[in-house]
Design a protein around this motif. Structure first.
Motif, short mmCIF file in Angstrom:
data_model
loop_
_atom_site.label_atom_id
_atom_site.label_comp_id
_atom_site.label_asym_id
_atom_site.label_seq_id
_atom_site.Cartn_x
_atom_site.Cartn_y
_atom_site.Cartn_z
N THR A 18 0.84 -1.21 0.00
CA THR A 18 0.00 0.00 0.00
C THR A 18 0.87 1.26 0.00
O THR A 18 0.38 2.35 -0.15
CB THR A 18 -0.93 0.06 1.25
OG1 THR A 18 -0.12 0.26 2.41
CG2 THR A 18 -1.74 -1.20 1.41
N THR A 40 1.45 -6.55 3.38
CA THR A 40 0.30 -5.65 3.58
C THR A 40 -0.20 -5.19 2.22
O THR A 40 0.60 -4.79 1.36
CB THR A 40 0.73 -4.44 4.43
OG1 THR A 40 1.26 -4.94 5.66
CG2 THR A 40 -0.44 -3.52 4.72
N SER A 41 -1.50 -5.25 2.03
CA SER A 41 -2.08 -4.79 0.76
C SER A 41 -3.45 -4.20 1.02
O SER A 41 -3.95 -4.26 2.15
CB SER A 41 -2.22 -5.97 -0.22
OG SER A 41 -3.32 -6.78 0.17
N VAL A 42 -4.06 -3.63 -0.01
CA VAL A 42 -5.45 -3.18 0.12
C VAL A 42 -6.32 -4.43 0.19
O VAL A 42 -5.99 -5.45 -0.44
CB VAL A 42 -5.87 -2.26 -1.04
CG1 VAL A 42 -5.13 -0.95 -0.98
CG2 VAL A 42 -5.66 -2.94 -2.40
N SER A 77 -6.43 -1.58 5.00
CA SER A 77 -5.37 -2.50 4.58
C SER A 77 -5.46 -3.79 5.38
O SER A 77 -6.07 -3.84 6.45
CB SER A 77 -4.00 -1.84 4.78
OG SER A 77 -3.72 -1.72 6.16
#
Ligand SMILES: [Zn+2]
Length: 635
Positions: free
Chosen positions: A49, A181-183, A205
């Protein structure tokens, strides 16, 4: 791995850029003995992110070191590939910190290594990672083979971890905890098992946690994050997870499901009782073919997955055929090198690798399996099988047929061996075929190369390595003196194989015929050449390529523009890879320069043909010959 376009072609244009920096920049060997053997966890986080300018921030938190100095390395070479990747070249803004958040000194000792002298104080390393696809077509930059490369873009992250995560020298066996970590809207598929998941308080997130027992598992398990499709299906006791990223949504995972299912079911039947995995991941990345797209088409194998890169513009039918060839090859790597390999592979050195003598087996026999299983299991006809074997013989004829295969294997990173690497898929496969025929002959059709590989995988398996120098002796003892003689003469030795002798045993003979070809080769041999002026011209061979001949192209015509793109030395690889993929029915516009004259060819592509040799069953073949042929082709 499997690369689907000849490296000879690449080597012609790129000799000097991809493999040039081999020996000169080998760093001095630095050996640091760890004072303690306690296995600490190395925590790694990637935050998708927080990408700025296509760069992913990475944080590495090791356990406290007890030694004075430590070296952090990115891989120079990775298993299954036979070229220098130099993943360190894609790292920027490297920083080391102590507990108080103060920066520590470090020295960059080569492309891939950072030496940190105050190791006892080291608390954290941070850096940014650039993707490799973006610069694949940039002159002078050595990049990894596309299926081992990385992509960082708004809607797609191809996470081949050697591009993101390194290791501390002598701590390769420490366990890793990996947090990504990502959306939350991203789809994600991982060949590494997920152990946890946590959403941020505002749910903007999500961080997923993965665990790897050692660095090898980090490199062996790719992931994909972003906007793509997944199909899951069962092939016997294997769960297959097929992930397809098609940037313009041209192809869907569903399209390939039936093809892959049929192929893998046939492979499983062919292999019989060889142990396989409970889950197998196929990641297909389709390339848009613009300046920042990957062009190294093919795939790389892992123990329980494969990453495939192919052109998105390819018509589905042609893509499906290529997927069968490429993915079946990768899946057969489960046999070798994954279950049968030497120490060079087992204790792979990412920084100063040594190479085994046995590429004839790792890549050659694997490629042979990917060809023979299709006739054995009725996916292709006998004629189609002969065509493919003849293509291999023809393509091999354009490479150095007098080069010792074992010598090439051991020195595959450097010239002149590197330029002949592509022969592992041609002559390598044909070596597998000859051993198969020899073993069938010696055993009344009972034994062949598949039974030999099964015996070897039972003896060794994925956790035990064979001794590189002893393998030929061992195989000879397990089989027949004629097999040992074959290795001595044609694999270690430099005598070209007379394929006619082997086909004779199976009652087959060569024929003169007209064969299908593509638009840059006559039956595997290039019809283009670079000039000293930096242009690309047609050679004499263009006269025997029916399509170009009908269009009036002549030897020495400069190919100046293709479909609106000016052809230069820099983009030749990319442009001609695209031409290699052309299919009849498509429109093409080519500008040629002949002396002062400019010639425009604007046409619909028709199938091109050239003169070639075919292979066919001999009329009046003896009963023995026919029996051997049947045992060979139909197990
Ligand atoms: Zn391979």
């Amino acid at each position: 791995m499997k690369t689907i376009i000849s490296l000879v072609f690449a080597a012609v244009f790129f000799l000097g850029t991809t493999n040039a920096q081999n020996d000169s920049d080998l760093p001095q060997k630095t050996t640091i003995k760890a004072k303690e053997t306690k296995i600490g966890t190395i925590e790694v986080s990637l935050d998708l992110t927080q990408v700025v300018d296509d760069k992913v921030p990475v944080v590495i938190v090791p356990e406290r070191f007890m030694q004075d100095t430590v070296i952090y390395r990115m891989p120079k070479v990775i298993p299954g590939t036979y070229k220098i990747s130099d993943f360190g070249n894609f790292i920027e803004d490297f920083k080391a910190f102590n507990d108080k958040g103060e920066e520590l000194d470090f020295t960059k000792t080569d492309e891939n290594s950072w030496m940190i002298p105050n190791a006892t104080e080291l608390a954290k390393i941070t850096y940014l990672v650039n993707d490799t696809f973006d610069v694949e077509n940039t002159e002078g930059i050595a990049t990894p083979f596309s299926p081992s490369g990385t992509n960082i873009s708004e809607d797609n992250f191809l996470l081949n971890f050697p591009g993101f995560i390194g290791y501390f020298e002598t701590f390769e066996h420490n366990q890793y905890q990996l947090d990504i970590t990502s959306v939350p809207t991203f789809t994600n598929v991982s060949a590494l098992q997920q152990v946890g998941e946590m959403y941020s308080k505002d749910s903007t997130s999500v961080t997923r946690n993965y665990y790897a027992p050692r660095y090898f598992n980090i490199t062996d398990n790719p992931m994909m994050y972003g906007d793509f499709e997944i199909e899951e299906f069962q092939v016997g006791d294997i769960k297959v997870v097929l992930s397809v990223y098609s940037p313009n949504k041209v192809h869907t995972a569903k399209d390939f499901k039936e093809t892959i299912y049929e192929m893998m079911a046939a492979q499983k039947t062919y292999l019989g009782d060889i142990n396989t995995t409970a889950r197998y991941d196929i990641f297909l990345y389709l390339s848009e073919m613009d300046e920042t797209s990957p062009t190294g088409f093919g795939a790389l194998e892992h123990h329980t997955s494969t990453v495939v890169v192919m052109p998105e513009s390819m018509p589905f039918e042609a893509l499906a055929v290529s997927m069968i060839d490429v993915v079946s090859h990768e899946f057969f790597h489960i046999v070798s090198p994954l279950s049968i390999h030497s120490e060079d592979v087992h204790y792979f050195n990412y920084h100063e690798p040594t190479f085994s003598k046995h590429l004839w087996m790792y890549e050659g026999v694997t490629e042979y399996f990917a060809t023979i299983f299709q006739i054995d299991q009725g996916l292709i006809s006998e004629e189609e099988f002969y065509t493919r074997i003849m293509e291999k013989i023809q393509t091999a004829s354009g490479l150095d047929d007098t080069m010792s295969f074992t010598e090439m294997s051991e020195n595959v990173l450097v010239s002149p061996y590197a330029e002949n690497y592509f022969n592992v898929y041609q002559k390598g496969a044909l070596i597998g075929m000859c051993i198969d025929i020899l073993m069938r002959e010696e055993s009344n059709g009972e034994r062949g190369i598949l039974s030999l590989m099964k015996e070897l995988s039972l003896k060794y398996g994925k956790d035990q390595a064979f001794e590189d120098d002893k393998l030929f002796e061992e195989i000879t003892a397990m089989t027949y003196p004629s097999v040992g003689e074959f290795f001595e003469t044609h694999v270690i030795g430099t005598t070209p194989i007379n394929y006619e002798d082997f086909f004779e045993k199976a009652g087959l003979e060569f024929t003169e015929s007209v064969v299908e070809t593509n638009y840059i080769q006559n039956n595997g041999v290039l019809i283009l050449a670079p000039t000293e002026e930096g242009t690309i011209i047609f050679t004499e061979l263009v006269k025997e390529n029916s399509f170009w001949n009908e269009q009036g192209a002549l030897p020495n015509d400069v190919i100046s523009e293709i479909n609106g793109t000016e052809v230069t030395m820099q983009n030749a690889q990319q442009v001609f890879t695209e031409v290699y993929m052309w299919e009849p029915g498509a429109e093409a516009e080519v500008k040629l320069i002949r002396g002062e004259e400019e010639i425009l060819i604007k046409t619909t592509l028709t199938q091109s043909y050239t003169k070639g040799r075919g292979l066919q069953a001999k009329v009046g073949a003896s009963k023995t010959q026919v029996e051997l042929r049947n045992a060979w082709l139909k197990g």
